[in-house]
Scaffold this motif. Structure first.
Motif, PDB file in Angstrom:
ATOM      1  N   GLU A  96       0.829  -1.207   0.000  1.00 59.59           N
ATOM      2  CA  GLU A  96       0.000   0.000   0.000  1.00 59.59           C
ATOM      3  C   GLU A  96       0.864   1.258   0.000  1.00 59.59           C
ATOM      4  N   LEU A  97       1.938   1.258   0.757  1.00 54.80           N
ATOM      5  CA  LEU A  97       2.833   2.420   0.770  1.00 54.80           C
ATOM      6  C   LEU A  97       3.487   2.610  -0.604  1.00 54.80           C
ATOM      7  N   ALA A  98       3.860   1.509  -1.259  1.00 56.69           N
ATOM      8  CA  ALA A  98       4.428   1.600  -2.610  1.00 56.69           C
ATOM      9  C   ALA A  98       3.390   2.127  -3.602  1.00 56.69           C
ATOM     10  N   ALA A 145       3.978  -8.022  -7.208  1.00 57.60           N
ATOM     11  CA  ALA A 145       3.812  -8.163  -8.657  1.00 57.60           C
ATOM     12  C   ALA A 145       2.336  -8.115  -9.037  1.00 57.60           C
ATOM     13  N   GLU A 146       1.507  -8.804  -8.265  1.00 57.82           N
ATOM     14  CA  GLU A 146       0.061  -8.787  -8.532  1.00 57.82           C
ATOM     15  C   GLU A 146      -0.528  -7.395  -8.348  1.00 57.82           C
ATOM     16  N   ALA A 147       0.048  -6.612  -7.446  1.00 59.33           N
ATOM     17  CA  ALA A 147      -0.428  -5.249  -7.198  1.00 59.33           C
ATOM     18  C   ALA A 147       0.196  -4.247  -8.170  1.00 59.33           C
ATOM     19  N   GLU A 185       6.694  -1.959  -7.225  1.00 62.03           N
ATOM     20  CA  GLU A 185       8.048  -2.437  -6.999  1.00 62.03           C
ATOM     21  C   GLU A 185       8.409  -2.267  -5.537  1.00 62.03           C
ATOM     22  N   ILE A 186       8.970  -3.331  -4.969  1.00 62.33           N
ATOM     23  CA  ILE A 186       9.453  -3.312  -3.596  1.00 62.33           C
ATOM     24  C   ILE A 186      10.821  -3.987  -3.604  1.00 62.33           C
ATOM     25  N   GLU A 187      11.788  -3.355  -2.961  1.00 65.08           N
ATOM     26  CA  GLU A 187      13.108  -3.968  -2.838  1.00 65.08           C
ATOM     27  C   GLU A 187      13.054  -5.028  -1.744  1.00 65.08           C
ATOM     28  N   LEU A 188      13.512  -6.218  -2.052  1.00 63.53           N
ATOM     29  CA  LEU A 188      13.483  -7.342  -1.118  1.00 63.53           C
ATOM     30  C   LEU A 188      14.902  -7.669  -0.669  1.00 63.53           C
ATOM     31  N   VAL A 189      15.085  -7.754   0.649  1.00 59.99           N
ATOM     32  CA  VAL A 189      16.399  -8.048   1.207  1.00 59.99           C
ATOM     33  C   VAL A 189      16.262  -9.189   2.208  1.00 59.99           C
TER      34      VAL A 189
END
Length: 144
Positions: free
Chosen positions: A58-60, A84-86, A89-93
């Motif tokens: 939601e923030l993205a 991806a469905e939304a 892009e979110i950075e994943l660590v």
């Protein structure tokens, strides 16, 4: 049955629970205070203990530059699929929330929900939250 807060426990949990709306709804207890801080567009925001990524997604959607960190690869896989469905892009660590691989003063907001209660001593977690937080930034925590 004893519940264990171990990496293998959470890996098995996230392999079975991917729906961001079916997994312990938090009634926007994280989003409400973060959004009350002002427009998130362009802000660097970190979620520690990614879960399903519901709040980060939601923030993205609202334009934040979101990073999530979790020590469980299956949780990051759930976040990746849900993001991806939304269409965001979110950075994943993949990493430890008590020794995060980010420089000091990186994020304007650091948050976690349903994480701190899993630590016998939350001080290392909170200390690293503060380390990666920019001066004047905010740490938002929800403990159910």
């Amino acid at each position: 049955m004893t519940r264990a807060s171990t990496q293998s426990h959470w890996d098995a949990y996230w392999q079975a629970h991917g729906d961001p709306h079916a997994t312990y709804d938090n009634d926007d207890r994280i989003l409400t205070p973060i959004l009350a801080l002002g427009n998130v567009r362009g802000k660097r925001i970190l979620e520690v203990g990614a879960g399903s990524g519901r709040d980060s997604i939601e923030l993205a959607r609202q334009g934040a530059r979101v990073t999530v960190i979790d020590y469980v690869p299956s949780s990051l896989g759930v976040v990746a699929q849900n993001a991806a469905e939304a269409g965001v892009e979110i950075e994943l660590v993949c990493g430890d929330g008590t020794r995060m691989p980010f420089p000091d003063d990186t994020f304007q907001v650091v948050f976690h929900q349903g994480l701190m209660e899993h630590f016998r001593d939350p001080h290392p977690l909170l200390k690293d939250n503060r380390r990666v937080l920019k001066r004047g930034g905010h740490v938002v925590i929800d403990v159910p």
